[in-house]
Design a protein around this motif. Structure first.
Motif, short mmCIF file in Angstrom:
data_model
loop_
_atom_site.label_atom_id
_atom_site.label_comp_id
_atom_site.label_asym_id
_atom_site.label_seq_id
_atom_site.Cartn_x
_atom_site.Cartn_y
_atom_site.Cartn_z
N ALA A 65 13.64 -10.75 13.42
CA ALA A 65 12.87 -11.80 12.62
C ALA A 65 13.75 -12.28 11.58
O ALA A 65 13.92 -13.24 11.33
N LEU A 66 14.16 -11.30 10.79
CA LEU A 66 15.04 -11.43 9.40
C LEU A 66 16.55 -12.10 10.09
O LEU A 66 16.86 -13.00 9.11
N ALA A 67 17.01 -11.76 10.94
CA ALA A 67 18.22 -12.20 11.70
C ALA A 67 18.11 -14.10 11.87
O ALA A 67 18.92 -14.55 11.75
N ALA A 68 16.95 -14.09 12.46
CA ALA A 68 16.69 -15.43 12.72
C ALA A 68 16.27 -16.32 11.42
O ALA A 68 16.34 -17.60 11.72
N GLY A 69 16.02 -15.58 10.37
CA GLY A 69 15.62 -16.63 9.26
C GLY A 69 14.42 -16.64 8.92
O GLY A 69 13.76 -17.47 8.37
N CYS A 70 13.59 -15.79 9.83
CA CYS A 70 11.98 -15.88 9.63
C CYS A 70 11.60 -15.00 8.30
O CYS A 70 12.09 -13.99 8.24
N SER A 71 10.33 -15.34 7.85
CA SER A 71 9.69 -14.33 6.85
C SER A 71 8.60 -13.61 7.77
O SER A 71 8.06 -13.96 8.91
N VAL A 72 8.21 -12.63 7.17
CA VAL A 72 7.33 -11.58 7.83
C VAL A 72 6.14 -11.06 7.06
O VAL A 72 6.25 -10.68 6.00
N VAL A 73 4.96 -11.12 7.69
CA VAL A 73 3.90 -10.40 7.18
C VAL A 73 3.48 -9.32 8.28
O VAL A 73 3.26 -9.78 9.29
N LEU A 74 3.41 -8.07 7.61
CA LEU A 74 3.29 -7.04 8.67
C LEU A 74 1.81 -6.27 8.21
O LEU A 74 1.50 -6.19 7.20
N LYS A 75 1.08 -6.10 9.26
CA LYS A 75 -0.09 -5.33 9.22
C LYS A 75 0.30 -3.97 10.06
O LYS A 75 0.13 -3.91 11.32
N PRO A 76 0.52 -2.84 9.24
CA PRO A 76 0.74 -1.73 9.97
C PRO A 76 -0.67 -1.00 10.49
O PRO A 76 -1.74 -1.41 10.05
N ALA A 77 -0.50 -0.16 11.47
CA ALA A 77 -1.65 0.36 11.76
C ALA A 77 -2.25 1.17 10.64
O ALA A 77 -1.55 1.68 9.75
N GLU A 78 -3.66 1.41 10.44
CA GLU A 78 -4.30 1.80 9.41
C GLU A 78 -3.89 3.40 9.38
O GLU A 78 -3.93 4.03 8.48
N LEU A 79 -3.64 3.97 10.46
CA LEU A 79 -3.26 5.43 10.48
C LEU A 79 -1.94 5.85 9.86
O LEU A 79 -1.93 6.94 9.30
N THR A 80 -1.03 4.90 9.87
CA THR A 80 0.52 5.50 9.22
C THR A 80 0.94 4.24 8.82
O THR A 80 1.75 3.63 8.98
N PRO A 81 0.32 3.86 7.58
CA PRO A 81 0.90 2.65 6.76
C PRO A 81 2.02 3.10 5.90
O PRO A 81 2.65 2.01 5.19
N LEU A 82 2.16 4.36 5.74
CA LEU A 82 3.13 4.58 4.41
C LEU A 82 4.62 4.52 4.70
O LEU A 82 5.32 4.02 3.61
N ASN A 83 4.97 4.45 5.98
CA ASN A 83 6.17 4.32 6.30
C ASN A 83 6.60 2.75 6.36
O ASN A 83 7.77 2.67 5.85
N ALA A 84 5.57 2.05 6.56
CA ALA A 84 6.00 0.52 6.28
C ALA A 84 5.91 0.39 4.86
O ALA A 84 6.79 -0.57 4.54
N LEU A 85 5.33 0.91 3.86
CA LEU A 85 5.45 0.63 2.63
C LEU A 85 6.58 1.26 1.96
O LEU A 85 7.42 0.64 1.19
N PHE A 86 7.15 2.33 2.50
CA PHE A 86 8.56 2.89 2.49
C PHE A 86 9.30 1.77 2.73
O PHE A 86 10.62 1.68 1.91
#
Ligand code: NAP
Ligand code: MG
Length: 488
Positions: free
Chosen positions: A171-192
Motif C-alpha cells: 500500500a505504501l509502495a503504491a502511494g496509498c494511505s492506510v487505516v489499520l484495524k488490528p485484531a482485538e487480541l493482538t493490537p500491541l504489535n500494530a501500535l509498535f
C-alpha cells in the motif's frame, strides 16, 4: 536465551491509538486488556475506539493520501527500507512483544513476525523501483499506475505483524494511505509498528491504527465508504460480510480467508519424511495458521504407519513458556480459541473418529495450552475432513490412489494451500497442477527467503493475492492517457 531490552527500547503511550500522526487517548473510549495467553497476565491496555473515531481515522487517511500519493517512487522505496531497518534495530523487543501477545514461541515470533516482514518490506522497496508505473502500450497511450486511495486494512491475530506488513508495504509502495484495524487480541504489535513509522518520519495520516472491536470500530470503518480498497485477512464469515459491503460500495476487496489445506502423499513418496514434515508444518503457531496442512492424505494401506509416525512427532513437542527458546509450541491465543478447538475434537470423536494423541489441557492450571492432536478414522465429508479448526489438530485420511487423492484433496470449499509428495518428478508436477489451491508445495519445499511468490486463495479461501507484484497490483489504479504528449 535472555531477552535483554534493546538499548533504545521503543515506547508508545499506553491506552492510546495512533491517528493522524498523533497518539490519542479518546476520552469516551472503553479500555481493553491484552492478555498473555501463556500466563494470563495483562501485557498492555489499549482503547476500544468508537465509530466516531473510525470516521476521524478515515478522514486523516484521506489527508495523508494527498501528501503520500504525490511522493516519488524512490522516496517510498526508501521509506520501506527505513521501516525495515527500524524493525531490525528493535528485533528482540518486537519479537518478544509478538510472542507475549500471540503465545507463539519466541524463536517463531522472531522468524515470522520480525525477520519475514522485514524481508517483505525490502522486497516491496525493490519491486517499487522496478514496477511499470508509467509505460506505453501498443497504441502509443500512456498506461499510468498509481495508488488507488485510502486503504482499509483489517487483520487477524495469528501472524499479526506479517499480516499487517503484507498489506502496509505494498500500500505504501503504491502511494496509498492506510487505516489499520488490528485484531482485538493482538493490537500491541500494530501500535509498535506505528511507533516505528513515527520514528522514521512517515507523514501524519499515512498510517493510522485504530484499536477496538471488529463488530464496532471495524464495522464503522467498513461502513464509512471513505476508502477505495479494503484488504481483509480473517475468517470466511467476516470476509463474506466485508466482500458484500465492498460490493455495494464498489470498492475493491482483497480477501485472505481460511483454509483446510491437504498434504497429498503418493505411494512412491518417502512416507516418513512426508509425515514428519507435514506434522511440523501443521503445528506451527499451535496450528493457528490459515495455510496449515491439516489433512494428511496417505495411501490407505499406510494409514496406520502414518498415524504412528505423526503421533511420535506430536508427542515430541516441548509445550510451555513461549519466551523460552527451547519451547516448540505455546498456548492457543485465547480460552475461547482453545474451547473451539476442543469442541472440534469432541465433535470428531462423536462422528466416529479416533484421537490417536492430543487434545489434552489438564496438564496446565493457567495458560490456554492444549496438546496437539492426531485424528484418524476421519470420515469423508465429516466436519473434521472439511472445516477449518485453527488449532493443533491434524486429520489423517486414506486414499485409494492418485485419482482418489486428488478428489479428496479438492473436496473442500477452501483452496488456500496444499502439499504434494511423490518421488517421481513428472508425477508430482502433474499432481501439483491438479490441486485447486493458491499455493502448492512440492516435496516439503520450504518458504523461499525472498517473499515474492503470490499468496491467496482459490474458491472460498479468498479473492486477490498478497506478496510480490500481484500483491502490489491490489493497491494500484490504472489510467490510460490517450494522446499523451509524453516528455521522457
Ligand atoms: P476474524 O474473526 O474474521 O477477524 C479478523 C479481523 O476482522 C479482526 O481484526 C476482527 O476484529 C475484524 N472484524 C470482525 N468483525 C468485523 C466486522 N463486522 N467488520 C469489520 N471487521 C471485523 O478472524 P480471526 O478470528 O481474527 O482469525 C482467524 C481466521 O483468520 C481464520 O479463519 C483464518 O483462517 C483466517 N486467516 C486467514 C489468513 C490468510 O491469509 N488467508 C491468514 C491468517 C488467518 P476483532 O479481532 O476485534 O474481532
Ligand atoms: Mg474472531
Amino acid at each position: 536465551m535472555t531477552l535483554a531490552p534493546t538499548v533504545d527500547a521503543v515506547e508508545f503511550p499506553a491506552e492510546a491509538l495512533y491517528l493522524d500522526g498523533q497518539w490519542q487517548t479518546p476520552a469516551e473510549a472503553g479500555r481493553f486488556e491484552v492478555i498473555n495467553p501463556a500466563t494470563e497476565e495483562v501485557v498492555g491496555v489499549v482503547p476500544v475506539a468508537s465509530a466516531d473515531l473510525a470516521r476521524e481515522a478515515i478522514a486523516a487517511a484521506a489527508r495523508g493520501f494527498e501528501t503520500w500519493s504525490r511522493t516519488d517512487v524512490e522516496t517510498r522505496a526508501a521509506t520501506l527500507e527505513a521501516l525495515a531497518d527500524a524493525m531490525e534495530r528493535h528485533r528482540l523487543q518486537l519479537g518478544a512483544l509478538a510472542s507475549a501477545e500471540i503465545g507463539t514461541p519466541i524463536r517463531d515470533a522472531l522468524a515470522g513476525q520480525v525477520d519475514l516482514p522485514v524481508r517483505v518490506l525490502r522486497s516491496y522497496a525493490q519491486l517499487a523501483r522496478e514496477y511499470p508505473w508509467d509505460v506505453r502500450d501498443a497504441a502509443g497511450s500512456s498506461i499510468v499506475r498509481e495508488g488507488a486511495g485510502v486503504v482499509l486494512a483489517i487483520t487477524p491475530w495469528n501472524f499479526p505483524v506479517h499480516q499487517i506488513v503484507s498489506k502496509l508495504a505494498p500500500a505504501l509502495a503504491a502511494g496509498c494511505s492506510v487505516v489499520l484495524k488490528p485484531a482485538e487480541l493482538t493490537p500491541l504489535n500494530a501500535l509498535f509498528l506505528a511507533a516505528l513509522t513515527e520514528q522514521i518520519g512517515l507523514p501524519p495520516g499515512v498510517f493510522n491504527v485504530v484499536t477496538g472491536k471488529g463488530s464496532v470500530v471495524g464495522e464503522a470503518l467498513l461502513q464509512s465508504r471513505g476508502y477505495e480498497v479494503v484488504s481483509f485477512t480473517g475468517s470466511l464469515g467476516v470476509g463474506r460480510h466485508v466482500g458484500a459491503v465492498a460490493g455495494d460500495a464498489i470498492v475493491r476487496a482483497t480477501l485472505e480467508l481460511g483454509g483446510k489445506s491437504p498434504a497429498v502423499v503418493l505411494e512412491d513418496a518417502d512416507l516418513e519424511t512426508a509425515v514428519r514434515t507435514t506434522v511440523r508444518n501443521c503445528f506451527v503457531n499451535a496450528g493457528q495458521k490459515c495455510n496449515a496442512p491439516t489433512r494428511l492424505i496417505v495411501p490407505r494401506d499406510r494409514v496406520g504407519e502414518a498415524v504412528e509416525l505423526a503421533t511420535e512427532v506430536a508427542e515430541s513437542y516441548v509445550i510451555g513458556d513461549p519466551s523460552d527458546e527451547r519451547t516448540t509450541m505455546g498456548p492457543l491465543v485465547s480460552a475461547e480459541q482453545r474451547d473451539i478447538v476442543t469442541g472440534f475434537i469432541a465433535g470428531a470423536r462423536a462422528e466416529g473418529a479416533t484421537i490417536a494423541t492430543g487434545g489434552d489441557r489438564s496438564r496446565w492450571d493457567r495458560g490456554f495450552f492444549l496438546t496437539p492432536a492426531i485424528v484418524t478414522d476421519v470420515a469423508r465429508g465429516s466436519v473434521l475432513a472439511r472445516e477449518e479448526v485453527f488449532g493443533p489438530v491434524l486429520a489423517v485420511l486414506g486414499h485409494e490412489g492418485e485419482e482418489d487423492a486428488v478428489a479428496l484433496a479438492n473436496d473442500t470449499e477452501y483452496g488456500l494451500s496444499s502439499e504434494v509428495w511423490s518421488a517421481d518428478p513428472a508425477r508430482v508436477a502433474a499432481l501439483a497442477r491438479r490441486i485447486r489451491a493458491g499455493q502448492v508445495r512440492v516435496n516439503g519445499v520450504r518458504t523461499p527467503a525472498l517473499p515474492v511468490s503470490p499468496f491467496g486463495g482459490y474458491k472460498r479461501s479468498g479473492l486477490g493475492r498478497e506478496l510480490g507484484e500481484l500483491g502490489l497490483d491490489e493497491f494500484v489504479e490504472v489510467k490510460a492517457i490517450l494522446g499523451d504528449p509524453v516528455v521522457e
